[in-house]
Design an enzyme around this catalytic site. Structure first.
Site, PDB file in Angstrom:
ATOM      1  N   LYS A   1      21.643  85.414  13.806  1.00  0.00           N
ATOM      2  CA  LYS A   1      20.846  84.194  13.965  1.00  0.00           C
ATOM      3  C   LYS A   1      19.598  84.497  14.801  1.00  0.00           C
ATOM      4  O   LYS A   1      19.604  85.431  15.623  1.00  0.00           O
ATOM      5  CB  LYS A   1      21.681  83.067  14.581  1.00  0.00           C
ATOM      6  CG  LYS A   1      21.926  83.185  16.061  1.00  0.00           C
ATOM      7  CD  LYS A   1      22.483  81.895  16.661  1.00  0.00           C
ATOM      8  CE  LYS A   1      22.680  82.101  18.157  1.00  0.00           C
ATOM      9  NZ  LYS A   1      23.197  80.986  18.889  1.00  0.00           N
TER      10      LYS A   1
ATOM     11  N   LYS B   1      29.104  86.989  23.198  1.00  0.00           N
ATOM     12  CA  LYS B   1      28.451  87.143  24.501  1.00  0.00           C
ATOM     13  C   LYS B   1      29.209  88.109  25.413  1.00  0.00           C
ATOM     14  O   LYS B   1      28.601  88.721  26.290  1.00  0.00           O
ATOM     15  CB  LYS B   1      28.274  85.772  25.174  1.00  0.00           C
ATOM     16  CG  LYS B   1      27.194  84.937  24.512  1.00  0.00           C
ATOM     17  CD  LYS B   1      26.608  83.902  25.436  1.00  0.00           C
ATOM     18  CE  LYS B   1      25.423  83.217  24.792  1.00  0.00           C
ATOM     19  NZ  LYS B   1      24.938  82.062  25.537  1.00  0.00           N
TER      20      LYS B   1
ATOM     21  N   LYS C   1      16.611  83.086  21.084  1.00  0.00           N
ATOM     22  CA  LYS C   1      15.552  83.204  22.081  1.00  0.00           C
ATOM     23  C   LYS C   1      15.823  84.337  23.061  1.00  0.00           C
ATOM     24  O   LYS C   1      14.931  84.765  23.775  1.00  0.00           O
ATOM     25  CB  LYS C   1      15.325  81.869  22.804  1.00  0.00           C
ATOM     26  CG  LYS C   1      16.567  81.188  23.401  1.00  0.00           C
ATOM     27  CD  LYS C   1      16.186  79.815  23.917  1.00  0.00           C
ATOM     28  CE  LYS C   1      17.264  78.912  24.433  1.00  0.00           C
ATOM     29  NZ  LYS C   1      18.335  78.420  23.658  1.00  0.00           N
TER      30      LYS C   1
HETATM   31  P1  TYM Z   1      21.333  76.613  22.371  1.00  0.00           P
HETATM   32  O1  TYM Z   1      20.549  76.332  23.593  1.00  0.00           O
HETATM   33  O2  TYM Z   1      21.722  78.016  22.076  1.00  0.00           O
HETATM   34  O3  TYM Z   1      20.559  76.093  21.096  1.00  0.00           O
HETATM   35  C1  TYM Z   1      20.035  74.778  21.056  1.00  0.00           C
HETATM   36  C2  TYM Z   1      20.144  74.197  19.673  1.00  0.00           C
HETATM   37  O4  TYM Z   1      19.469  75.022  18.717  1.00  0.00           O
HETATM   38  C3  TYM Z   1      20.365  75.353  17.663  1.00  0.00           C
HETATM   39  N1  TYM Z   1      20.046  76.717  17.221  1.00  0.00           N
HETATM   40  C4  TYM Z   1      19.749  77.057  15.970  1.00  0.00           C
HETATM   41  N2  TYM Z   1      19.680  76.338  14.848  1.00  0.00           N
HETATM   42  C5  TYM Z   1      19.328  77.002  13.718  1.00  0.00           C
HETATM   43  N3  TYM Z   1      19.052  78.327  13.674  1.00  0.00           N
HETATM   44  C6  TYM Z   1      19.117  79.079  14.794  1.00  0.00           C
HETATM   45  N4  TYM Z   1      18.831  80.362  14.759  1.00  0.00           N
HETATM   46  C7  TYM Z   1      19.480  78.445  16.019  1.00  0.00           C
HETATM   47  N5  TYM Z   1      19.631  78.882  17.294  1.00  0.00           N
HETATM   48  C8  TYM Z   1      19.985  77.813  18.028  1.00  0.00           C
HETATM   49  C9  TYM Z   1      21.746  75.265  18.275  1.00  0.00           C
HETATM   50  O5  TYM Z   1      22.724  75.065  17.283  1.00  0.00           O
HETATM   51  C10 TYM Z   1      21.593  74.088  19.187  1.00  0.00           C
HETATM   52  O6  TYM Z   1      21.735  72.869  18.473  1.00  0.00           O
HETATM   53  N6  TYM Z   1      25.865  75.152  23.783  1.00  0.00           N
HETATM   54  C11 TYM Z   1      24.596  74.697  23.289  1.00  0.00           C
HETATM   55  C12 TYM Z   1      23.916  73.702  24.206  1.00  0.00           C
HETATM   56  C13 TYM Z   1      24.771  72.541  24.571  1.00  0.00           C
HETATM   57  C14 TYM Z   1      25.151  71.465  23.724  1.00  0.00           C
HETATM   58  C15 TYM Z   1      25.930  70.611  24.542  1.00  0.00           C
HETATM   59  C16 TYM Z   1      24.867  71.138  22.397  1.00  0.00           C
HETATM   60  C17 TYM Z   1      25.324  72.337  25.792  1.00  0.00           C
HETATM   61  N7  TYM Z   1      26.028  71.141  25.772  1.00  0.00           N
HETATM   62  C18 TYM Z   1      26.489  69.439  24.008  1.00  0.00           C
HETATM   63  C19 TYM Z   1      25.428  69.962  21.881  1.00  0.00           C
HETATM   64  C20 TYM Z   1      26.218  69.125  22.683  1.00  0.00           C
HETATM   65  C21 TYM Z   1      23.686  75.892  23.120  1.00  0.00           C
HETATM   66  O7  TYM Z   1      23.858  76.909  23.716  1.00  0.00           O
HETATM   67  O8  TYM Z   1      22.606  75.669  22.322  1.00  0.00           O
END
Ligand code: TYM
Length: 332
Positions: A197, A115, A200
């Site tokens: 990956k 990032k 969004k």
């Molecule tokens: P975020 O918002 O980027 O993504 C949400 C969830 O989707 C999963 N994910 C994917 N899984 C498979 N293939 C992909 N291309 C893909 N893109 C995203 C992510 O692994 C995630 O499970 N930091 C986290 C949000 C968060 C969080 C937490 C998660 C904040 N606090 C505490 C767990 C526990 C995030 O940015 O996810």
């Protein structure tokens, strides 16, 4: 909440409409876990502001994500489903945990490095500190399992390290969480560049399928998906990453195993295969989209649910916060 059940926590950022990566890698499993675990899910809006956000968009995306949570089947009667910024303990706990987290370990986080490149004009302290906020989210709720996609594994490891460090100083007061990463779907890749990956926030809309994409858009994007010149539906992530990604998606959408999929498309070309993948995704998403349309128009219903959820979440979070503050020596 049922004490005999293990505690699960996960969260998703409201940083745009979710993709099928978020759905197959995370949300679909979250829904399934509600039966057997004591689940807490959050819209991680505090995380979202580590990159620039337009106020109206953040506001809309937060509500949309809450509606998607409910539309996929997260159930406010079974789980606590809240908006992160509604529980102030998250920011206060982050400060405490900051003082038990090393600069060096945060510097090693892959997501921070990536990032920092994509947002080179705004490498703010929040972006650097993001994994500590995530550790706070997890540790506040005595979480045992954290279901996420593969990309969050390093952050969960950090949360474990911080918890163990705090416990090493003050005794066992924090639960050390385990990552819980699905076998298929943990890493859905970009349809345009399978080395990345699916995200969004990708600037190329053909690279991802949004949960809310219309059927004709889904079909068009899959038709354009990058494959290879071999015309062979075979799982080989190293040499055939595009095809393997489509197979993973098909497996997630239909529940079929990889060997079964290879057999199904034996002797058939990529045209047929891509159409089948597209149709399976259209079928998986259409009930979610119908439910989403119904829920998003009922803001009063959502407000009632997230207000109650925030109170329930705050009860648990404030207890953990108070226990750590006491141990540190704050005059409470
Ligand atoms: P975020 O918002 O980027 O993504 C949400 C969830 O989707 C999963 N994910 C994917 N899984 C498979 N293939 C992909 N291309 C893909 N893109 C995203 C992510 O692994 C995630 O499970 N930091 C986290 C949000 C968060 C969080 C937490 C998660 C904040 N606090 C505490 C767990 C526990 C995030 O940015 O996810």
């Amino acid at each position: 909440m049922d004490k005999a059940k293990k505690r699960v926590f996960s969260a998703i950022q409201p940083s745009g409409t979710l993709t099928i990566g978020n759905y197959f890698g995370a949300l679909k499993n979250h829904v399934a876990m509600q039966e057997d675990y004591d689940c807490i899910f959050s819209v991680a809006d505090l995380h979202a502001i580590t990159v620039k956000q337009e106020p109206e968009k953040l506001y809309t995306h937060t509500l949309e994500l809450y509606a998607i949570f409910l539309a996929v089947g997260l159930d406010p009667e079974k789980s606590i489903i809240f908006i992160q910024s509604h529980v102030p303990a998250h920011t206060e706990f982050t400060w405490l945990l900051n003082c038990f987290t090393q600069f060096g370990e945060l510097s090693r986080m892959h997501q921070f490095k990536e990032k920092s490149k994509t947002h080179s004009d705004n490498i703010n302290a929040g972006l650097f500190d993001y994994p500590v906020l995530m550790a706070a989210d997890i540790l506040l709720y005595n979480t045992e399992l954290v279901p996420t996609g593969q990309d969050q594994k390093q952050h969960i490891e950090l949360a474990r390290n911080v918890a163990q460090r705090v416990n090493g100083i003050y005794g066992d007061i924090l639960v050390v969480p385990e990552p819980y990463i699905p076998r298929t779907g943990a890493k859905i890749t970009s349809l345009q560049d399978p080395s990345k990956k699916m995200s969004k926030s990708d600037s190329n809309a053909n690279a991802f399928i949004s949960i809310l994409d219309e059927p004709d858009v889904i079909i068009k994007k899959f038709k354009r998906a990058v494959t290879d010149s071999e015309a062979l539906v075979k799982f080989d992530e190293e040499n055939k990453p595009g095809v393997s990604n489509l197979m993973n998606i098909y497996s997630c959408a239909t529940g079929r195993g990889i060997a079964e999929i290879e057999k199904e498309f034996d002797g058939r070309g990529y045209g047929d295969f891509k159409m089948a993948v597209a149709q399976s995704v259209v079928d998986a998403l259409s009930p979610i989209q119908a439910e989403y349309k119904r829920i998003i128009s009922d803001k009063a219903y959502m407000s009632e649910k997230f207000a109650v959820a925030a109170e329930r979440a705050a009860d648990i979070a404030n207890d953990t916060l108070r226990r750590l503050k006491e141990k540190i020596g704050f005059y409470i």
